[in-house]
Every structure is written in C-alpha cells, then in structure tokens.
Design an enzyme around this catalytic site. Structure first.
Site, short mmCIF file in Angstrom:
data_model
loop_
_atom_site.label_atom_id
_atom_site.label_comp_id
_atom_site.label_asym_id
_atom_site.label_seq_id
_atom_site.Cartn_x
_atom_site.Cartn_y
_atom_site.Cartn_z
N SER A 135 0.72 -1.30 0.07
CA SER A 135 0.17 0.02 -0.12
C SER A 135 0.88 0.93 -0.11
CB SER A 135 -0.79 -0.11 1.10
OG SER A 135 -1.65 1.13 1.18
N LYS A 161 -0.93 -0.83 -4.75
CA LYS A 161 -2.00 -0.23 -4.17
C LYS A 161 -2.02 1.08 -3.91
CE LYS A 161 -4.82 -0.21 0.07
NZ LYS A 161 -5.74 -0.99 1.10
N LYS A 163 -2.97 5.11 -2.53
CA LYS A 163 -3.87 5.57 -1.70
C LYS A 163 -4.46 6.77 -2.64
CE LYS A 163 -4.23 3.69 2.21
NZ LYS A 163 -5.60 2.88 2.70
N ASP A 188 -7.09 2.93 -3.32
CA ASP A 188 -8.03 2.88 -1.97
C ASP A 188 -8.50 4.39 -1.81
OD1 ASP A 188 -7.43 1.36 1.20
OD2 ASP A 188 -9.13 2.46 0.28
N GLU A 213 -11.13 0.50 -4.07
CA GLU A 213 -11.47 0.29 -2.73
C GLU A 213 -12.13 1.23 -2.02
OE1 GLU A 213 -7.91 -1.26 -0.58
OE2 GLU A 213 -9.06 -1.51 1.12
N ASP A 238 -14.09 -2.26 2.32
CA ASP A 238 -13.20 -2.56 3.24
C ASP A 238 -13.97 -2.16 4.49
OD1 ASP A 238 -9.68 -1.00 4.30
OD2 ASP A 238 -11.28 -2.32 5.39
N LYS A 262 -10.28 -7.89 6.79
CA LYS A 262 -9.18 -7.51 7.87
C LYS A 262 -9.80 -8.26 9.45
CE LYS A 262 -7.89 -3.28 6.10
NZ LYS A 262 -8.06 -1.59 6.32
N GLY A 290 -4.39 -4.74 5.48
CA GLY A 290 -3.49 -4.58 6.40
C GLY A 290 -3.78 -3.40 7.14
C1 SMG Z 1 -3.39 3.92 8.12
S1 SMG Z 1 -4.09 3.18 6.73
C2 SMG Z 1 -4.79 1.74 7.40
C3 SMG Z 1 -6.03 1.31 6.64
C4 SMG Z 1 -5.55 0.72 5.08
N1 SMG Z 1 -4.67 -0.21 5.20
C5 SMG Z 1 -3.59 -0.12 4.21
O1 SMG Z 1 -3.53 0.71 3.14
C6 SMG Z 1 -2.51 -1.19 4.40
C7 SMG Z 1 -1.74 -1.05 5.30
C8 SMG Z 1 -0.68 -2.18 5.37
O2 SMG Z 1 -0.19 -2.67 4.56
O3 SMG Z 1 -0.57 -2.80 6.57
C9 SMG Z 1 -6.84 0.52 4.42
O4 SMG Z 1 -7.76 1.19 4.25
O5 SMG Z 1 -6.64 -0.75 3.68
MG MG Z 2 -8.78 0.03 2.71
#
Ligand code: SMG
Ligand code: MG
Length: 367
Positions: A135, A161, A163, A188, A213, A238, A262, A290
């Site tokens: 991510s 991925k 953001k 995402d 996402e 998610d 998750k 994650g």
């Molecule tokens: C601080 S972002 C936590 C939530 C985010 N998680 C990630 O982007 C993956 C983070 C990881 O690789 O642990 C999501 O919305 O999927």
């Molecule tokens: Mg997410």
C-alpha cells in the site's frame, strides 16, 4: 479461570516514512498488544485500532478501557482455553470489534501453542507462502510517487495499491501506468468520495485497475451499488464490511464485487474466516487487508491470506515497509512472496528487548 490474566502493553513505533491517506498522515504507530497467560502457554494479540478514530470509531485509548472494564473481565469464568468460548463470552457486548479481535487472537495463540498447532492449520490454509502487495501513500509530488513505486517493485511486490483522494487520483494512476506499464494496480480512497464524484471516478476505468477500494462512506452501501452501475472497474469494500452479515448484504445489494478482509475490523480471525467462506460461496474474490500491523498481526494475516478464496495479493508487506525494527523478527519477502509461519500459534514471538524499547505503558489484568 483457565486464563490467569491478560497483560496490556501500549507501544510506540516510528514509521520508516510518513504514511498519508485520505483521512490523515501517520508518522508513528501507537499500538496495543495483549499477552494472554495460561498454565500451559502464553499467547499474543494485536489490536489494529489506531491512536485516533479516523479509519474507524475505535482507537487505542478506548480499546484499553473496553478491555479493562468489560472484555477481559468477561473471561473470568472461562472453563477452558478455547477460542470458541472466548468468542461466545464476548458476543454480548456491542461493537468494539478491534478490541474483541485482539483478545480472541491472544487466547487463540495461547491455545494453539499449547496444542503445537500453527494458526494457518487452524484457519484452513492451503498455501505455504502468499503473494505480497504493498500500500503506497499519497505523496507531495508525482515524482516521489513514481520513485516509491519503483523501489517497491524492485523489492518484488506483486501488486501496487495507491491511496487516492479528490485531487490525487487520475494523475497519480496515469503516472504509474505511464512509468511501469500494466503492473497489477489498484486504488484505495478510504471513503473520500461521494456520488457527486462519479464522473471523476469513471476516468479510472481507463487504467485497467484490479479494483477501486471503498470509494465512499462506510454506511453508504446502497450508494456503492449505485456507483457500481456507472463503473467498469470492480468496487472492493473495506470499512463497510464489519461482519459476515455485512458482507452478505453488500454482495446481495451489488455494492461490491471484491472484499478486503481484515480480522480486526470484523471482530477476529474466526469471523474473518466466516467472511472468507461466505464470499467464496458467492464467487466473490477476497484478499487480506492490512492495518500497519507489527510482526504479530502480520504473521496472523499471512496465515489468513493462505486460505483458498484469497484470490488477490493482500496488503501483507514486509516489516521493513513500515518499521526500522519490528517487535518480532522481521517478516520478509522472497521473490515477492511471504512465507506463512509454520510454528505453533502465530509462529512468531516478540523479541523482549525490542518490545521493552517500544513500550510506553504496561498493565496486568488478573482473572
Ligand atoms: C493507516 S491506513 C490503515 C487502513 C488501510 N491499510 C492499508 O492501506 C494497508 C496498510 C498495511 O499494509 O498494513 C486500508 O484502508 O486498507
Ligand atoms: Mg482500505
């Protein structure tokens, strides 16, 4: 109680680089770790709640109160170290799924270590290694983004991925497609858009993304079903998928064609498996998300990601993607894959020195 007590340990771990999402920027990880003490073994759990209630309503301070005042005392008469009994004992409390998940995880780890059984085996894993996706946060410039993605691809990551948020979406995706071609790529939004943004989101259809996402708010399931009628790219949910029932409703309403699972968000690894099984029954691909976990949660996620319905790479990056020093021996990639831990329980154990160095508060909750 078969359970002697729970140690709560609050840690602070610096991140190797700021992690920016549509809801804020993280530079350190504030995390609650639980240690379940039984006669035969001790087990470890990780609460995925963040310091502030920005991704979800739970947060570290509230989790500590919920565990201290309600969830741990509810295990006072636990007749045996059995994760199913823990789950049943916590059912009467509403919400606080991340806190429940951490407690269930710690007891299940103790149970499995006592039995000498890996969590992967208990969950029904069918793979011994899983492909790692990564991510990538929002950055100040497109050049920084391209450099960061290039480095992750060089590390071997099997899926990228990005953001996104309004103002950082199409240009970011276009820059990665222009530089790296048809690599496996998804985005995402962490609920940053509304139906008013449908024309902007439709532009993402030109980039052959695996999925988009959580484009909109957690509660707006019907809105996602409406958005799906305007997009070619599959919607993955998610934040909205808080249980197997929520997954069933979202799928039946046409709100998503992919689900990010998750364990912390749905209340534990038992419920995570139920979400997996339900999605499989509907032919909906799932992948393991994650929450910037330490090696404890990362190891458990690798086990979950090895289930048969996990048809897309998960956010199961190496420890070094987030941490200079993990509290467990670092989880690493081999050719873009992460090995599923084979030892009993989580298969990893915190390093006492690393744990002590990161600890800002410990508290013993006797039963
Ligand atoms: C601080 S972002 C936590 C939530 C985010 N998680 C990630 O982007 C993956 C983070 C990881 O690789 O642990 C999501 O919305 O999927
Ligand atoms: Mg997410």
């Amino acid at each position: 109680s078969a359970l002697e007590g729970i140690e709560m340990r609050r840690l602070r771990l610096p991140l190797v680089s700021p992690f920016r999402t549509s809801f804020g920027t993280q530079t350190t990880k504030d995390v609650l770790i639980l240690r379940a003490v039984t006669a035969d073994a001790e087990g470890w759990g990780e609460c995925v709640a963040a310091q502030h209630p920005l991704y979800a309503s739970e947060y570290v301070g509230a989790a500590m109160i919920t565990l201290r005042d309600f969830l741990v005392p509810a295990l006072r008469d636990l007749p045996a170290i059995d994760v199913n009994l823990v789950s049943a004992a916590l059912d009467r409390f509403r919400g606080h799924r991340m806190s429940k998940a951490a407690l269930e995880m710690a007891v299940w780890d103790a149970e499995l270590r006592g039995l000498g059984m890996p969590l992967s085996r208990a969950l029904g894993a069918v793979h011994t290694s899983v492909p790692s996706g990564v991510s990538v946060g929002i950055m100040d410039t497109l050049d920084e983004l391209v450099t960061a993605v290039g480095a992750y691809l060089a590390d071997g990551y099997r899926r990228i991925k990005l953001k996104i948020e309004p103002g950082w979406d199409v240009a970011a995706v276009r820059a990665i497609r222009d530089e790296f071609g048809d690599i496996p790529l998804q985005v995402d939004a962490n609920a940053a858009y509304t139906l008013a943004d449908v024309d902007q989101l439709r532009k993402l259809d030109d980039f052959d993304l695996l999925l988009i996402e959580q484009p909109m708010a957690e509660e707006n399931v019907l809105g996602h079903a409406e958005l799906a009628r305007h997009l070619r790219t599959p919607i993955c949910l998610d934040e909205s998928i808080t249980s197997a029932r929520a997954a069933a409703d979202a799928i039946r309403l046409g709100a998503c064609r992919v689900v990010n699972i998750k364990a912390g968000r749905v209340g534990g690894y038992l419920e995570a498996r139920r979400v997996h099984d339900l999605c499989q029954a509907h032919d909906v691909p799932v992948w393991c998300g994650g929450m910037v976990e330490t090696g404890l949660g990362r190891a458990a996620n690798a086990a979950l990601a090895a289930l048969p319905g996990m048809r897309l790479p998960g956010d199961i990056s190496a420890s070094s993607r987030f941490y200079h020093q993990d509290i467990t021996p670092p989880l690493e990639l081999s050719d873009g894959y992460m090995s599923v831990p084979e030892g009993p329980g989580l298969g990893v154990t915190p390093d006492p020195e690393a744990l002590a160095a990161a600890t800002v508060h410990t508290e013993w909750l006797p039963l």
